[in-house]
Design a protein around this motif. Structure first.
Motif, short mmCIF file in Angstrom:
data_model
loop_
_atom_site.label_atom_id
_atom_site.label_comp_id
_atom_site.label_asym_id
_atom_site.label_seq_id
_atom_site.Cartn_x
_atom_site.Cartn_y
_atom_site.Cartn_z
N LEU A 152 35.59 34.01 29.87
CA LEU A 152 35.67 34.16 31.32
C LEU A 152 35.54 35.65 31.63
CD1 LEU A 152 36.27 33.11 34.18
CD2 LEU A 152 38.70 33.18 33.60
N ILE A 153 34.37 36.05 32.13
CA ILE A 153 34.10 37.45 32.41
C ILE A 153 34.22 37.65 33.92
CG2 ILE A 153 32.48 39.35 32.11
CD1 ILE A 153 31.09 37.60 29.97
N VAL A 154 35.15 38.51 34.34
CA VAL A 154 35.46 38.65 35.76
C VAL A 154 35.37 40.12 36.16
CG1 VAL A 154 37.09 38.16 37.60
CG2 VAL A 154 37.03 36.69 35.57
N LYS A 155 34.66 40.37 37.23
CA LYS A 155 34.60 41.70 37.83
C LYS A 155 35.44 41.70 39.09
CE LYS A 155 31.40 45.33 39.34
NZ LYS A 155 29.97 45.70 39.52
N TYR A 156 36.46 42.57 39.13
CA TYR A 156 37.31 42.73 40.30
C TYR A 156 36.85 43.97 41.06
CZ TYR A 156 40.36 39.47 37.76
OH TYR A 156 40.87 38.39 37.11
N GLU A 204 36.69 46.93 38.19
CA GLU A 204 36.92 46.80 36.75
C GLU A 204 36.50 45.41 36.33
OE1 GLU A 204 40.91 46.71 35.26
OE2 GLU A 204 41.72 45.83 37.11
N THR A 205 36.00 45.31 35.08
CA THR A 205 35.58 44.02 34.54
C THR A 205 36.49 43.66 33.38
OG1 THR A 205 33.28 44.40 35.18
CG2 THR A 205 33.68 42.75 33.48
N VAL A 206 37.02 42.45 33.43
CA VAL A 206 37.92 41.95 32.39
C VAL A 206 37.25 40.76 31.71
CG1 VAL A 206 40.19 41.00 31.87
CG2 VAL A 206 39.93 42.69 33.72
N LYS A 207 37.24 40.77 30.39
CA LYS A 207 36.69 39.64 29.63
C LYS A 207 37.84 38.87 28.99
CE LYS A 207 33.02 40.31 27.10
NZ LYS A 207 32.17 40.74 25.96
N TYR A 208 38.14 37.70 29.55
CA TYR A 208 39.16 36.83 28.99
C TYR A 208 38.50 36.00 27.89
CZ TYR A 208 41.38 38.02 33.45
OH TYR A 208 41.90 38.69 34.53
N LYS A 231 44.50 29.59 35.67
CA LYS A 231 44.96 30.53 36.68
C LYS A 231 45.32 31.85 36.05
CE LYS A 231 46.74 26.92 39.72
NZ LYS A 231 47.89 26.40 40.48
N ARG A 232 45.12 32.91 36.81
CA ARG A 232 45.54 34.24 36.39
C ARG A 232 46.29 34.90 37.54
NH1 ARG A 232 46.08 35.95 31.45
NH2 ARG A 232 46.00 38.06 32.32
N ALA A 233 47.46 35.49 37.22
CA ALA A 233 48.24 36.25 38.20
C ALA A 233 47.87 37.72 38.06
CB ALA A 233 49.73 36.04 37.98
N ILE A 234 47.51 38.35 39.16
CA ILE A 234 47.09 39.75 39.16
C ILE A 234 48.03 40.57 40.02
CG2 ILE A 234 45.22 41.36 39.70
CD1 ILE A 234 44.49 39.41 37.50
N ALA A 235 48.65 41.57 39.42
CA ALA A 235 49.46 42.54 40.15
C ALA A 235 48.65 43.82 40.24
CB ALA A 235 50.78 42.78 39.43
N SER A 236 48.28 44.21 41.46
CA SER A 236 47.33 45.30 41.64
C SER A 236 47.89 46.37 42.55
CB SER A 236 46.03 44.74 42.23
OG SER A 236 45.16 45.77 42.59
N GLU A 237 47.49 47.60 42.29
CA GLU A 237 47.86 48.71 43.16
C GLU A 237 46.92 48.82 44.34
OE1 GLU A 237 48.17 52.29 40.89
OE2 GLU A 237 49.39 51.36 39.34
N LYS A 238 45.78 48.08 44.27
CA LYS A 238 44.78 48.15 45.34
C LYS A 238 44.42 46.74 45.80
CE LYS A 238 42.21 50.52 42.46
NZ LYS A 238 41.10 51.30 41.84
#
Length: 768
Positions: free
Chosen positions: A690-694, A702-706, A719-726
């Motif tokens: 699962l390749i995701v670009k936020y 940023e791109t994360v490869k799960y 599901k993925r929980a994301i805690a973000s500063e932006k």
């Protein structure tokens, strides 16, 4: 006792309430077998044994048979016939007693009584070319099968034999015991086919002036393979599934018209007898030329011979060691050039043979492409072990044999050619020269598993094409990169998204495959490219691929030997990938199903108990100071906010959270301001990372490869929980189109307006 901080998602609350609220036995489903796509492939794979190990390497008792040939061949140019006398020495290295031998008679596919045309379904064609109409409705079948004139043992006594289609069973007077040799001879002849008009992997092309160029292969009765997997591999040759052949040594004397130029598998043993002094001088120069080809037979010399048809004969003598087959090409029309290429510690000759009709394209590029191919393939596998590699120009042909192959690509009569013709010629040369590695050296069973040679070879072809573009940038003209037809993930999408009625798993026997090129060439090559670029990474993949190639060079691997070696050398569990990509027709479709934004709430004890009761983990927790995540805009959000319990201000949130931790704990703590729950779904059956670009509101991303294993417990959605500063403004799945996703309409959030197919086509045309 320090306060406990828990961040809970509503999905967990709701699912937990449902779990504990259900009565025992109510609506209970029946049990099921393990259908998990990550289960190990014990059901699909054979049990390892002393011949083939669980690691994918040859076992301690691995064996293979040997077939050595001595042949005298004569080409009758006037009658278009080929005559042969061959002696076969067959060595039984197996632990088994052999009652009989099986010999392949591939030319019998063209016999008048061949059953090959009868297995091809097809109705009336609404329209066809005149030649196609002639072939289908008006022509008598071409009689191109073997005429066997004798089969004799070493003593000269005739042996009993039985011909069944393209296979001949030879009876021996007694069983051939382990370690023993059996010597016998076969005399034969057949009519050579016109490979341009009658098709076929070998034959002749006739030119307007009556000259012919011959590319001759699978021309002699050849031993079938006997091994630990199949026993005798004596499947009939129907024309598609190619060949399973044992290794051996060849001594071949080929008699042709004296004005012909000939080359083929093996070392030319009588070079000084068949070449002029000028040719020998040029050959010696070519052995020292590493940057450009040296012409051995010039176009002027070839053109002068086209006008006369010698009645004299000349015999060319070739000797090859440890090859699985033999082929040759001959014509008075051939121009002949060569150059040396450094492979490891030795020099290899890159060679081209072509009529004037191939120029100027062939003199400019053919031999350079051969040289670059040998370098690329050697880097990806092992140093090319033979002393030469030959590219022969033949109209409408693309076929391979040890040390020699035929390739298409011809300018028009004025010598002009398009980029499509040029790149088509380059790609087929790369592909067919590459077949020296797969399957001529890594000797898989082509009749069973076409993908093991065509698919692996097409993958390395893609790598070699990109290398060629870097080494010879002038060849590309206005293009920035070599325009490879197969390899990148996006190019397989039309096939994988097609009608499932006409798609076969890659692991299908060669003759049973729908859409042969896409299935056996493109899909395996694309899968390996995805493994290399997206799943394993180049270092792990290349090491494992070289390990497989070197373990099985000059041996007979199976699909499982490849699959197991790739895992053994990388420590990457790929059973999920092999099962999905090779054993099914599943496709990739991964998208963003839902995005929820959460805020933090400090709520009274009774309210906390209500939320926490849904979680097994919080049953006995202290509810006096819980932090609860509440979906923005939900009923809970509105109710709690009315009681003053929502903390939406990032500064206040930071202060509130910091009260629960020591100074030391705060040093390495993130300071998120925004919280998201993202649900990714998988409408397609194929597992992929699962390749995701936020993309954030401030324009950064940023791109994360799960890893693919994220799907291991839920094959439908995760599901993925994301805690973000932006603040997240956009989410894109598979942003670089790496996974062959067939439907990108669900790959983004927020979802954009879908274009119609017409608009997509119109925009594509605009961008070209």
């Amino acid at each position: 006792m320090k306060n406990i901080l828990f961040i809970l998602t509503l999905a967990l609350f709701i699912s937990g309430i449902g779990l504990y609220g259900q009565s025992k036995g109510e609506n209970r489903e029946l049990g099921h077998t393990n259908q998990n796509k990550f289960k190990q492939m014990y059901d699909e794979f054979a049990t390892p044994n002393m011949y083939r190990t669980a690691s994918g390497a040859p076992g301690s008792a691995y064996y293979q048979q040997q077939a050595d040939y001595k042949m005298d061949i004569e080409l009758n140019d006037k009658e278009k016939k080929l005559y042969g006398k061959e002696t076969i020495t067959y060595t039984n290295n197996s632990p088994d007693n052999l009652e009989f031998l099986w010999v392949q008679l591939d030319q019998n596919m063209r016999a008048k009584d061949s059953k090959t045309p009868l297995i091809q379904p097809g109705g009336v064609d609404p329209a066809s070319t005149p030649n196609g109409f002639l072939t289908k409705y008006l022509s008598e079948p071409f009689d191109g099968g073997f005429t066997i004139t004798s089969v004799k043992g070493a003593s000269g006594k005739s042996l009993q034999y039985t011909i069944n289609g393209t296979m001949m069973r030879v009876e021996m007077s007694k069983d051939l015991m382990p370690g023993e040799k059996f010597v016998f001879s076969i005399d034969w002849w057949y009519n050579i086919n016109d490979h341009v008009n009658g098709r076929g992997r070998s034959g002749y092309e006739e030119f307007e002036d009556g000259n012919r160029a011959y590319v001759i292969a699978q021309f002699y009765p050849r031993m079938a393979v006997y091994n630990d997997v199949e026993g005798w591999q004596n499947h009939q040759f129907w024309g598609r599934g190619e060949f399973a052949l044992p290794f051996g040594n060849f001594e071949v004397n080929i008699t042709v018209p004296a004005d012909h130029i000939l080359d083929g598998t093996g070392v030319l043993m009588n070079r000084k007898e068949v070449l002029t002094k000028d040719m020998m001088s040029r050959y010696e120069k070519a052995k020292k030329s590493y940057d450009k080809p040296v012409v051995i037979v010039t176009q002027k010399e070839a053109e002068s011979k086209e006008k006369t048809f010698s009645k004299d004969k000349k015999t060319w003598k070739l000797k090859a060691e440890n090859v699985r087959d033999f082929g040759f090409a001959t014509s008075r029309k051939f121009i002949w050039d060569m150059m040396a290429v450094k492979i490891g510690e030795k020099d290899v000759m890159a060679v081209s043979m072509y009529p004037k009709e191939g120029n100027p394209l062939w003199e400019d590029w053919s031999t350079k492409v051969v040289a670059s191919t040998l370098k690329s393939y050697s880097r990806m596998t092992f140093d090319y072990p033979y002393h030469k590699a030959i590219s022969v120009h033949a109209k409408n042909q693309g076929m391979e044999y040890p040390m020699i192959c035929w390739n298409y690509g011809r300018p028009d009569k004025e010598g002009n050619y398009s980029d499509r013709t040029k790149y088509g010629m380059m790609s087929v040369i790369i592909h067919e020269v590459g077949h020296n590695f797969f399957p001529m050296i890594v000797n898989s069973d082509e009749r069973q598993w076409t993908w093991m040679d065509e698919g692996l070879n097409t993958f390395v072809q893609y790598v070699a094409e990109q290398d060629f573009g870097e080494w010879y940038p002038k060849a590309l003209g206005k293009d920035e990169k070599y325009p490879s037809r197969r390899g990148p993930a996006t190019k397989i999408v039309p096939y994988m998204s097609g009608d499932q009625s006409f798609i076969s798993p890659i692991m299908s026997q060669s003759n049973n495959i729908h859409q042969f090129g896409s299935n056996a060439y493109a899909k395996p090559a694309t899968g390996l490219n995805i493994l290399r670029e997206t799943i394993m990474g180049r270092d792990l993949f290349d090491y494992s691929f070289r390990t497989y190639s070197q373990r099985w060079m000059f041996k007979h691997p199976t699909p499982e030997d490849f699959f197991r070696t790739m895992e053994d050398a990388s420590a990457v569990d790929l059973d999920w990938f092999w099962r999905g990509w090779f054993y099914t027709t599943d496709y990739t479709d991964i998208g963003v199903k839902e995005v929820k934004k959460y805020v933090v709430s400090k709520i009274p004890t009774l309210e906390a108990q209500k939320f926490a009761s849904s979680s097994r983990n919080l049953r006995f927790a202290d509810f006096s100071d819980l932090v609860v995540m509440v979906e923005e805009g939900s009923d809970d959000y509105n109710r709690i906010k009315g009681n003053g319990g929502i903390i939406e201000d990032p500064v206040a949130l930071k202060e509130y959270l910091m009260d629960n931790f020591s100074v030391e704990e705060r040093k390495n703590m993130k300071q998120p301001k925004y919280f998201y729950e993202i649900t990714f779904n998988k409408p397609g059956g194929l597992v992929m990372p699962l390749i995701v670009k936020y993309i954030y509101e401030d324009g950064t991303s940023e791109t994360v490869k799960y890893p693919a294993e994220i799907w291991r417990k839920n094959d439908v959605a995760v599901k993925r929980a994301i805690a973000s500063e932006k603040t997240i403004s956009k989410i894109i799945v598979d942003p670089n189109r790496e996974t062959a996703d067939i439907d990108t309409s669900n790959n983004s959030w927020p979802q954009g307006k879908n274009q119609s197919k017409f608009d997509q086509f119109k925009n594509k045309v605009k961008g070209q």
